[in-house]
Design a protein around this motif. Structure first.
Motif, short mmCIF file in Angstrom:
data_model
loop_
_atom_site.label_atom_id
_atom_site.label_comp_id
_atom_site.label_asym_id
_atom_site.label_seq_id
_atom_site.Cartn_x
_atom_site.Cartn_y
_atom_site.Cartn_z
N LEU A 177 -35.94 8.23 17.52
CA LEU A 177 -35.23 8.56 16.28
C LEU A 177 -34.89 7.31 15.48
O LEU A 177 -34.37 6.34 16.02
CB LEU A 177 -33.94 9.31 16.63
N LYS A 178 -35.23 7.34 14.18
CA LYS A 178 -34.94 6.18 13.32
C LYS A 178 -34.07 6.53 12.12
O LYS A 178 -33.49 5.65 11.52
CB LYS A 178 -36.25 5.59 12.81
N ALA A 179 -34.04 7.82 11.75
CA ALA A 179 -33.27 8.20 10.56
C ALA A 179 -32.49 9.50 10.80
O ALA A 179 -32.97 10.41 11.46
CB ALA A 179 -34.19 8.38 9.36
N VAL A 180 -31.28 9.54 10.26
CA VAL A 180 -30.46 10.75 10.31
C VAL A 180 -30.12 11.14 8.89
O VAL A 180 -29.56 10.35 8.12
CB VAL A 180 -29.15 10.51 11.12
N LEU A 181 -30.51 12.37 8.51
CA LEU A 181 -30.17 12.89 7.19
C LEU A 181 -28.97 13.81 7.37
O LEU A 181 -28.96 14.66 8.26
CB LEU A 181 -31.33 13.68 6.59
N VAL A 182 -27.97 13.64 6.54
CA VAL A 182 -26.73 14.40 6.69
C VAL A 182 -26.42 15.15 5.40
O VAL A 182 -26.38 14.56 4.31
CB VAL A 182 -25.54 13.45 7.01
N ASP A 183 -26.22 16.45 5.51
CA ASP A 183 -25.79 17.26 4.38
C ASP A 183 -24.32 16.93 4.11
O ASP A 183 -23.61 16.45 5.01
CB ASP A 183 -25.95 18.74 4.75
N LEU A 184 -23.84 17.16 2.91
CA LEU A 184 -22.46 16.82 2.58
C LEU A 184 -21.53 18.04 2.59
O LEU A 184 -20.75 18.23 3.50
CB LEU A 184 -22.41 16.10 1.22
N SER A 185 -21.63 18.88 1.56
CA SER A 185 -20.71 20.01 1.44
C SER A 185 -20.92 21.02 2.57
O SER A 185 -22.02 21.52 2.75
CB SER A 185 -20.90 20.69 0.08
N GLY A 186 -19.87 21.29 3.33
CA GLY A 186 -19.96 22.22 4.45
C GLY A 186 -20.25 21.53 5.77
O GLY A 186 -20.06 22.11 6.83
N THR A 187 -20.71 20.28 5.69
CA THR A 187 -21.04 19.53 6.91
C THR A 187 -20.05 18.38 7.12
O THR A 187 -19.46 18.25 8.18
CB THR A 187 -22.47 18.99 6.83
N LEU A 188 -19.85 17.55 6.07
CA LEU A 188 -18.84 16.48 6.16
C LEU A 188 -17.52 16.92 5.55
O LEU A 188 -16.46 16.47 5.96
CB LEU A 188 -19.33 15.21 5.44
N ALA A 204 -42.07 27.78 -21.43
CA ALA A 204 -41.33 26.60 -20.95
C ALA A 204 -41.26 26.65 -19.42
O ALA A 204 -41.03 27.71 -18.84
CB ALA A 204 -39.91 26.60 -21.53
N PRO A 205 -41.49 25.51 -18.75
CA PRO A 205 -41.37 25.53 -17.28
C PRO A 205 -39.92 25.80 -16.86
O PRO A 205 -38.98 25.33 -17.50
CB PRO A 205 -41.81 24.12 -16.86
N LEU A 206 -39.78 26.57 -15.79
CA LEU A 206 -38.46 26.87 -15.22
C LEU A 206 -38.30 26.00 -13.98
O LEU A 206 -39.06 26.10 -13.03
CB LEU A 206 -38.38 28.36 -14.84
N ILE A 207 -37.30 25.11 -14.02
CA ILE A 207 -37.06 24.19 -12.92
C ILE A 207 -35.71 24.53 -12.28
O ILE A 207 -34.68 24.52 -12.96
CB ILE A 207 -37.06 22.72 -13.42
N ALA A 208 -35.75 24.87 -11.00
CA ALA A 208 -34.51 25.18 -10.29
C ALA A 208 -34.10 23.95 -9.49
O ALA A 208 -34.90 23.44 -8.69
CB ALA A 208 -34.71 26.36 -9.35
N ILE A 209 -32.88 23.46 -9.71
CA ILE A 209 -32.44 22.30 -8.95
C ILE A 209 -32.38 22.69 -7.47
O ILE A 209 -32.76 21.93 -6.61
CB ILE A 209 -31.10 21.75 -9.50
N HIS A 210 -31.95 23.89 -7.20
CA HIS A 210 -32.18 24.50 -5.89
C HIS A 210 -31.94 26.00 -6.03
O HIS A 210 -31.58 26.47 -7.11
CB HIS A 210 -31.30 23.88 -4.79
N LYS A 211 -32.19 26.76 -4.97
CA LYS A 211 -32.07 28.22 -5.05
C LYS A 211 -31.13 28.78 -4.00
O LYS A 211 -31.32 29.89 -3.51
CB LYS A 211 -33.46 28.87 -4.90
N ALA A 212 -30.09 28.01 -3.66
CA ALA A 212 -29.16 28.48 -2.63
C ALA A 212 -28.55 29.82 -3.04
O ALA A 212 -28.17 30.02 -4.19
CB ALA A 212 -28.06 27.46 -2.40
N ARG A 213 -28.47 30.71 -2.06
CA ARG A 213 -27.89 32.03 -2.32
C ARG A 213 -26.37 31.93 -2.54
O ARG A 213 -25.81 32.58 -3.40
CB ARG A 213 -28.17 32.95 -1.14
N TYR A 214 -25.71 31.14 -1.69
CA TYR A 214 -24.25 30.99 -1.78
C TYR A 214 -23.84 29.70 -1.11
O TYR A 214 -24.63 29.05 -0.43
CB TYR A 214 -23.52 32.19 -1.14
N PHE A 215 -22.58 29.31 -1.32
CA PHE A 215 -22.02 28.11 -0.69
C PHE A 215 -20.57 28.39 -0.35
O PHE A 215 -20.02 29.43 -0.72
CB PHE A 215 -22.18 26.87 -1.59
#
Length: 260
Positions: free
Chosen positions: A8-19, A139-150
């Motif tokens: 293992l060389k890298a750890v990716l950490v989510d922020l909201s809900g994790t930290l 026009a292109p539709l760009i979603a920053i993300h498609k999370a259902r809920y948070f």
């Protein structure tokens, strides 16, 4: 299969809900991060948050006692901005005002693209209809993300996903999604670290977007039972998470004991 993996060389950490959840840190998360920093790994904080710009996010985390550098944060806003620049389009930005600094310098007059983030103030009929007409006209539709809920302090809340899905449904088009769980997002986050996906692990509270996305990109995924986690979430993806544990501190313990 696991034995053949590289160290293992890298750890990716989510922020909201994790930290953290809004302005409260997950208990023990600050100390766990310090412990992780003592290990020979590169750390990146990867977030789909579109509620605030990177600078505000960093300020929030610093106030909570997290030792994080701005260069370590990779957000879906950054990824969206990169795509807008590549496509050379002028976006109608359905994002929160607090996220706008991350689009400084991007032309938005006479829009010919639609960018959707989490924007409760903008998700009203007139604005959605304006976006609908632009996309209908090509026009292109760009979603920053498609999370259902948070997760918010007062409970779960709708993410941008349902609104993106509404525009897709009405216009019979598919949005280009830039944030998690897209494979390109995870690979972009690793860019410049010199680490391959199989040398990385992702820790997050969203089974599909954090863990499933990371595992599809070739990483291991650790699901934490904080934030938006709900019982049986780990059954929603195949293959199942590499590991499910109570919280970020427990995930760090596992990494220090078993993955280095």
């Amino acid at each position: 299969r696991m034995a053949a993996r590289r160290a293992l060389k890298a750890v990716l950490v989510d922020l909201s809900g994790t930290l953290h959840i809004e302005d409260s840190a997950v208990p023990g998360a600050q100390d766990a991060l310090k412990r992780l920093r003592s290990a020979p790994v590169t750390i990146r904080f990867v977030t789909n948050t579109t509620k605030e710009c990177k600078r505000d996010l960093l300020e929030r985390l610093t106030k909570l006692g997290f030792d994080i550098a701005e260069s370590e944060i990779f957000t879906s806003l950054t990824a969206a901005r990169n795509l807008v620049e590549q496509k050379q389009v002028r976006p109608l930005l359905l994002v929160d005002d607090k996220a706008l600094p991350d689009f400084t310098g991007i032309a938005t007059d006479d829009p010919n693209a639609v960018v959707v983030g989490l924007a409760p103030e903008r998700f009203h009929y007139e604005m959605m209809n304006r976006a609908f007409r632009l996309v209908l006209d090509g026009a292109p539709l760009i979603a920053i993300h498609k999370a259902r809920y948070f997760k918010k302090k007062d409970g779960l809340a709708l993410g941008p996903g349902p609104f993106v899905a509404g525009l897709e449904y009405a216009t019979d088009t598919k949005a280009t999604v830039v944030g998690k769980p897209e494979k390109t997002f995870f690979l972009e986050a690793l860019r410049g670290t010199g680490c391959a996906p199989e040398e990385a692990v992702m820790i997050g509270d969203d089974c599909r977007d954090d863990v499933g996305g990371a595992q599809n990109a070739g990483m291991r995924g650790i699901l934490v039972r904080t934030g938006k986690y709900r019982p049986a979430d780990e059954d929603k993806i195949n293959p199942a998470p590499y590991l499910t544990c109570e919280s970020f501190p427990e995930a760090v313990e596992h990494i220090l004991e078993h993955l280095l």
